[in-house]
Design an enzyme around this catalytic site. Structure first.
Site, PDB file in Angstrom:
ATOM      1  N   GLY A 358      -1.818 -13.374  31.491  1.00  0.00           N
ATOM      2  CA  GLY A 358      -3.052 -13.008  32.156  1.00  0.00           C
ATOM      3  C   GLY A 358      -3.811 -11.809  31.630  1.00  0.00           C
ATOM      4  O   GLY A 358      -4.806 -11.412  32.231  1.00  0.00           O
ATOM      5  N   GLY A 359      -3.376 -11.235  30.531  1.00  0.00           N
ATOM      6  CA  GLY A 359      -4.052 -10.046  30.019  1.00  0.00           C
ATOM      7  C   GLY A 359      -5.566 -10.239  29.921  1.00  0.00           C
ATOM      8  O   GLY A 359      -6.346  -9.425  30.422  1.00  0.00           O
ATOM      9  N   LYS A 360      -5.953 -11.359  29.302  1.00  0.00           N
ATOM     10  CA  LYS A 360      -7.402 -11.558  29.086  1.00  0.00           C
ATOM     11  C   LYS A 360      -8.078 -12.050  30.354  1.00  0.00           C
ATOM     12  O   LYS A 360      -9.209 -11.668  30.645  1.00  0.00           O
ATOM     13  CB  LYS A 360      -7.619 -12.523  27.914  1.00  0.00           C
ATOM     14  N   ASP A 378      -2.502 -22.617  32.851  1.00  0.00           N
ATOM     15  CA  ASP A 378      -1.355 -22.445  31.946  1.00  0.00           C
ATOM     16  C   ASP A 378      -0.253 -23.415  32.340  1.00  0.00           C
ATOM     17  O   ASP A 378      -0.097 -23.760  33.506  1.00  0.00           O
ATOM     18  CB  ASP A 378      -0.809 -21.013  31.963  1.00  0.00           C
ATOM     19  N   ARG A 383       5.176 -17.585  33.966  1.00  0.00           N
ATOM     20  CA  ARG A 383       4.153 -16.660  33.460  1.00  0.00           C
ATOM     21  C   ARG A 383       2.931 -16.656  34.368  1.00  0.00           C
ATOM     22  O   ARG A 383       2.269 -15.640  34.532  1.00  0.00           O
ATOM     23  CB  ARG A 383       3.775 -17.060  32.032  1.00  0.00           C
ATOM     24  N   ASP A 406      -0.832 -28.743  32.137  1.00  0.00           N
ATOM     25  CA  ASP A 406      -0.961 -28.902  30.689  1.00  0.00           C
ATOM     26  C   ASP A 406      -2.453 -29.086  30.416  1.00  0.00           C
ATOM     27  O   ASP A 406      -3.077 -30.014  30.950  1.00  0.00           O
ATOM     28  CB  ASP A 406      -0.159 -30.136  30.245  1.00  0.00           C
ATOM     29  N   ASP A 424      -6.955 -19.163  24.165  1.00  0.00           N
ATOM     30  CA  ASP A 424      -6.114 -18.166  23.498  1.00  0.00           C
ATOM     31  C   ASP A 424      -4.809 -18.894  23.169  1.00  0.00           C
ATOM     32  O   ASP A 424      -3.874 -18.892  23.955  1.00  0.00           O
ATOM     33  CB  ASP A 424      -5.893 -16.988  24.459  1.00  0.00           C
ATOM     34  N   CYS A 477      -3.134 -14.510  18.233  1.00  0.00           N
ATOM     35  CA  CYS A 477      -2.665 -13.174  17.858  1.00  0.00           C
ATOM     36  C   CYS A 477      -1.920 -13.293  16.529  1.00  0.00           C
ATOM     37  O   CYS A 477      -0.855 -12.733  16.329  1.00  0.00           O
ATOM     38  CB  CYS A 477      -1.806 -12.540  18.947  1.00  0.00           C
TER      39      CYS A 477
HETATM   40  C1  LIG Z   1      -0.891 -16.655  23.534  1.00  0.00           C
HETATM   41  S1  LIG Z   1      -0.249 -17.079  25.073  1.00  0.00           S
HETATM   42  C2  LIG Z   1      -1.598 -16.681  26.128  1.00  0.00           C
HETATM   43  C3  LIG Z   1      -1.744 -15.220  26.396  1.00  0.00           C
HETATM   44  C4  LIG Z   1      -2.796 -14.946  27.443  1.00  0.00           C
HETATM   45  N1  LIG Z   1      -4.075 -15.513  27.109  1.00  0.00           N
HETATM   46  C5  LIG Z   1      -2.960 -13.470  27.692  1.00  0.00           C
HETATM   47  O1  LIG Z   1      -3.929 -12.870  27.233  1.00  0.00           O
HETATM   48  O2  LIG Z   1      -2.103 -12.896  28.384  1.00  0.00           O
HETATM   49  C6  LIG Z   1      -0.319 -18.812  25.031  1.00  0.00           C
HETATM   50  C7  LIG Z   1      -0.093 -19.502  26.345  1.00  0.00           C
HETATM   51  O3  LIG Z   1      -0.330 -20.889  26.157  1.00  0.00           O
HETATM   52  C8  LIG Z   1       0.401 -21.575  27.134  1.00  0.00           C
HETATM   53  N2  LIG Z   1       0.423 -22.998  26.776  1.00  0.00           N
HETATM   54  C9  LIG Z   1       1.095 -23.576  25.767  1.00  0.00           C
HETATM   55  N3  LIG Z   1       0.873 -24.895  25.756  1.00  0.00           N
HETATM   56  C10 LIG Z   1       0.013 -25.167  26.774  1.00  0.00           C
HETATM   57  C11 LIG Z   1      -0.579 -26.349  27.269  1.00  0.00           C
HETATM   58  N4  LIG Z   1      -0.339 -27.546  26.715  1.00  0.00           N
HETATM   59  N5  LIG Z   1      -1.383 -26.253  28.336  1.00  0.00           N
HETATM   60  C12 LIG Z   1      -1.614 -25.056  28.917  1.00  0.00           C
HETATM   61  N6  LIG Z   1      -1.065 -23.904  28.487  1.00  0.00           N
HETATM   62  C13 LIG Z   1      -0.260 -23.945  27.426  1.00  0.00           C
HETATM   63  C14 LIG Z   1       1.738 -20.863  27.106  1.00  0.00           C
HETATM   64  O4  LIG Z   1       2.429 -21.081  28.302  1.00  0.00           O
HETATM   65  C15 LIG Z   1       1.310 -19.404  26.920  1.00  0.00           C
HETATM   66  O5  LIG Z   1       1.287 -18.746  28.143  1.00  0.00           O
END
Ligand SMILES: C[S@@+](CC[C@H](N)C(=O)[O-])C[C@H]1O[C@@H](n2cnc3c(N)ncnc32)[C@H](O)[C@@H]1O
Length: 539
Positions: A358-360, A378, A383, A406, A424, A477
């Site tokens: 959730g940072g962003k 998400d 998370r 998803d 992201d 990132c």
């Molecule tokens: C880079 S992290 C996101 C960080 C977040 N945007 C932040 O700023 O805190 C990527 C996220 O994508 C989610 N993710 C991966 N596959 C996904 C999907 N098919 N549908 C939704 N979320 C997904 C993961 O659970 C993870 O939390």
């Protein structure tokens, strides 16, 4: 990204631990623990409910986590992945591995890197640092153990305790004799008196060598290969196949070279970046005033209005409750700049497609000034729970809707169209190598193809949620072009209805690439590596 890698968390029982290494001259004595056969027949499990208040709980928990990470495939930031659940089981793991419980650690001791980057000596520092410096620490341990055979015969738990002690003395520069005492006690209680004596002897030798400035470090001599190995040890970097290989000296490719350059320049985390939560009415000026009162040295971010940089004194800030009260949060400026690329405006509808933890989302929500909505999607429930808790704490939950799904299925089933959509994406994390301690040892290059496919699929899904004239931002990132520029080029070929909107209107020119993308690099900007492309839907 972490979630693509193996996430099985299993603790080896003591029989397995011993099996993992050859019999040791330090392993001959009886550990004195009562054990019985596991009902699953997997070997002995400890029956004891013994509470030990003498052993340092931080070190005991750290040693067990290190075992879980090295032998059970768990991550250094494993609590982040699973929310609080893992924390609840922590003492169970400790008891099964060590044979006793310690004083329970509270949230502040245990919770973790993403939301509260710890700059104090908490469990995560010890675990993260010990993993990060593993190759370097093992080199020193081996040198002080007189030979490879002795080193190889050290049983796994004893090795973790030694690594912790070495890390604390060499890298954290903690008071050496306190470190020796605590680790000796842990080895004695968790293993046996002989193990404690061994830890005592080796750590004391290390203290003397360090005091005399004569640590046995490798020198950059010999042919390219020898020098590469010495560098890898000095910077604690893998050279084996299947890990990030050493670049340049052995002719590896550009992304790897950049990744390692990053690592070389910043083997240790630089600043803590703190965002004032203006959504709660707490401005950067308020934050600066509080920091001045607390005598915490700080600088204003040159790139972002809400951000402040802190080199030391993070613990003072935490103790003052600024984070706990939701007045501010730890967030890297690279993440803040991605929000600048999105440029959220009050009244807008925004979808954050991969939102957790959730940072962003939180930063975007604070930019809405109470008007508009951020729908946070998400796939990871644990998370998402962290996101929801933080949103409440930061009092921006009134403009956040959370959706556990998803993204690919959600986009197919829901025909919502938003003003702005942020993807992201899950990525390799190559931009955050200096913070993600385990990544360098765990990353498998075979995962890349799978990851790139997922990034493409998620981009396709996210694009379906953008209204005509709306904005789509793709971010990672990572500093790897395969996950960034190449994904963007492939997306534009599949989706002629989108065109690139150069980011120079949203971030300082220093971060704008020749193609109009946002790109930060740890070496150049002293913040994490990240990437973002902004598209507008024209059809
Ligand atoms: C880079 S992290 C996101 C960080 C977040 N945007 C932040 O700023 O805190 C990527 C996220 O994508 C989610 N993710 C991966 N596959 C996904 C999907 N098919 N549908 C939704 N979320 C997904 C993961 O659970 C993870 O939390």
């Amino acid at each position: 990204m972490a979630y693509l890698l193996s996430n099985s968390i299993r603790v080896l029982n003591s029989a397995e631990l011993y099996k993992a290494s050859k019999p040791s001259k330090f392993a001959n004595e009886n550990r004195g623990l009562k054990s019985t056969t596991s009902p699953r027949g997997r070997g002995p499990v400890h029956k004891t409910q013994k509470l030990n208040l003498e052993v340092s709980p931080h070190r005991a928990v750290s040693a067990v986590r290190l075992m879980r990470i090295e032998f059970g495939g768990a991550f250094a930031d494993l609590l982040n992945e699973n929310g609080k659940g893992s924390g609840d089981n922590e003492m169970g793991y400790v008891e099964r591995t060590l044979g006793f419980r310690t004083r329970a650690l509270d949230d502040r001791d245990l919770r973790l890197v993403l939301l509260f980057i710890p700059f104090s000596y908490f469990v995560t520092d010890i675990v993260g640092g010990t993993i990060r410096w593993r190759r370097y620490l093992d080199h020193l341990i081996l040198a002080l153990c007189h030979g490879e055979n002795t080193f190889r015969s050290i049983e796994p738990l004893l090795l973790q305790i030694l690594r912790i002690g070495f890390y604390e003395i060499v890298q954290l520069e903690m008071p050496p004799y306190a470190v020796v005492d605590e680790n000796v006690r842990l080895a004695k209680v968790a293993l046996r008196p002989g193990a404690g004596n061994m830890v005592n002897g080796v750590l004391r030798k290390l203290v003397l060598l360090k005091e005399n400035n004569s640590l046995p470090l490798p020198t950059l001599e010999g042919n390219d290969r020898a020098q590469a190995r010495a560098l890898a040890t000095l910077y604690s970097h893998p050279v084996e196949n299947n890990s990030l290989p050493l670049p340049t000296l052995e002719g590896n490719d550009r992304a790897q070279a950049r990744a390692l350059a990053t690592l070389y320049s910043h083997p240790v985390v630089f600043n803590a970046y703190v965002r004032a939560n203006s959504g709660k009415g707490f401005t950067r000026a308020d934050l600066v005033m509080r920091l001045q009162m607390l005598k915490v040295p700080h600088d204003i971010s040159p790139y972002l209005n809400d951000f402040v940089r802190i080199k030391t004194g993070m613990q003072i800030m935490m103790q003052a409750g600024l984070l706990k009260e939701g007045l501010c949060s730890v967030q890297d400026e690279s993440a803040g700049l991605i929000v600048s690329v999105v440029d959220p405006q009050p009244g807008e509808s925004i979808i954050d497609c991969c939102a957790a933890p959730g940072g962003k989302t939180l930063f975007m929500a604070s930019r809405l000034s109470g008007r508009g909505v951020v729908s946070a999607i998400d796939i990871n429930k644990g998370r998402m729970r962290i996101l929801k808790e933080a949103a409440k704490l930061q009092q921006v939950d009134d403009v956040i809707t959370t959706i556990h799904a998803d993204l690919r299925i959600y986009a197919d089933d829901n025909h919502v169209k938003s003003d702005k959509v942020l993807l992201d994406a899950p990525c390799s994390g190559l931009g955050v190598l200096s913070k993600r301690a385990d990544l360098r040892w765990n990353r498998r290059w075979e995962d890349m193809e799978q990851l790139k496919n997922l990034q493409d699929e998620l981009l396709d899904a996210a694009s379906m949620l953008v209204k005509l004239g709306g904005v789509l931002v793709y971010s990672t990132c990572s500093i790897d072009p395969e996950e960034n520029e190449e994904r963007v080029a492939a997306f534009l070929l599949r989706h002629p209805e989108f065109c690139i909107d150069p980011v120079d209107k949203y971030v300082p020119t220093d971060f704008v690439t020749e193609h109009g993308f946002y790109s930060s690099n740890p070496v150049k900007h002293s913040i994490d590596g990240a990437f973002a492309a902004r598209f507008v839907r024209s059809l």
